[in-house]
Design an enzyme around this catalytic site. Structure first.
Site, PDB file in Angstrom:
ATOM      1  N   ASP A  86     -19.413  -8.342   7.826  1.00 33.22           N
ATOM      2  CA  ASP A  86     -20.366  -9.413   8.043  1.00 33.22           C
ATOM      3  C   ASP A  86     -20.186  -9.895   9.486  1.00 33.22           C
ATOM      4  O   ASP A  86     -19.174  -9.580  10.121  1.00 33.22           O
ATOM      5  CB  ASP A  86     -20.078 -10.536   7.041  1.00 33.22           C
ATOM      6  N   ASP A 104     -21.661 -13.506  11.053  1.00 41.72           N
ATOM      7  CA  ASP A 104     -21.445 -14.950  11.144  1.00 41.72           C
ATOM      8  C   ASP A 104     -20.369 -15.387  10.152  1.00 41.72           C
ATOM      9  O   ASP A 104     -20.492 -15.183   8.944  1.00 41.72           O
ATOM     10  CB  ASP A 104     -22.745 -15.700  10.844  1.00 41.72           C
ATOM     11  N   ASP A 135     -16.950 -13.393   4.709  1.00 39.66           N
ATOM     12  CA  ASP A 135     -16.410 -14.734   4.480  1.00 39.66           C
ATOM     13  C   ASP A 135     -17.163 -15.503   3.408  1.00 39.66           C
ATOM     14  O   ASP A 135     -16.809 -16.648   3.123  1.00 39.66           O
ATOM     15  CB  ASP A 135     -16.460 -15.535   5.781  1.00 39.66           C
TER      16      ASP A 135
END
Length: 223
Positions: free
Chosen positions: A11, A13, A171
């Site tokens: 990922d 961001d 995250d």
């Protein structure tokens, strides 16, 4: 017999880039442009990773389709202005060193799966000198929003790697649910925007606390 290729998909961001304050500032401007109050940072953190149309609908309810479209366009225009001004969210500590280390393994391919647009992702990669690091990069322009597995299925198809030889690193619960739906291993990072307990519930089999620990895990992941 040579080792099979492996694939690690990141990922962006909240995993590679700490973009929460840039995203919240852009949200503030686009909501203000529609005469609306911007949601607080904690709420915005919860939608990071989703594609913009889905994110806007989670942030605020009861608007018309035209108002949601205006919020999306306002956000895109705000971020474009920031990019043209040379404003980029910072990388997390140790990310460059981690990527350098992983690049030493000729059998490990690196990829991206992000809710960003292609234009937005390219700006981040160019701004941080990361353009050549990844062999596959899946964006919101071409896929349903996370946690739909479309991005990861495309990454597997492009690289020819089997799902059992691939790992999703992120995250958010969206990343973990997406990885699990694609049949991939899932690693959560604790420095991003969703709670560690939620990452585990969503499918993270491992949690790492910094980039060096992530590199060490990936270095020995497949034995």
């Amino acid at each position: 017999m040579s080792r099979p290729l492996r694939l690690a998909v990141f990922d962006v961001d909240g995993t590679l880039v700490d973009s929460q304050h840039h995203i919240h500032a852009a949200m503030g401007l686009c909501f203000e442009g529609q005469g609306l109050e911007c949601p607080p940072l904690a709420q915005v953190r919860g939608i990071i990773g989703l594609s913009l149309p889905q994110a806007m609908r989670r942030l605020i309810s009861g608007l018309t389709d035209a108002q949601y479209d205006a919020l999306v366009e306002g956000y895109k225009n705000t971020f474009k202005t920031k990019r043209l001004a040379g404003e980029f969210a910072p990388l997390y500590a140790g990310v460059i060193q981690m990527l350098d280390g992983l690049a030493q393994d000729d059998h490990l391919l690196l990829g991206l799966a992000t809710g960003k647009s292609r234009r937005g992702l390219n700006a981040v990669l160019d701004g941080h000198g990361l353009t050549s690091r990844f062999v596959t990069a899946q964006v919101a322009d071409n896929h349903p929003s996370k946690p739909h597995p479309s991005m990861l299925l495309a990454a597997l198809s492009e690289t020819g790697v089997e799902a059992q030889d691939a790992v999703m690193i992120g995250d958010t619960t969206f990343d973990m649910e997406m990885g699990r739906a694609a049949g991939m291993h899932c690693i959560g990072v604790s420095w991003g925007y969703h709670l560690v307990d939620d990452l585990r519930t969503a499918g993270a089999a491992w949690i790492v606390d910094d980039a060096a620990a992530l590199q060490a895990l990936l270095d020995g992941f497949w034995g």
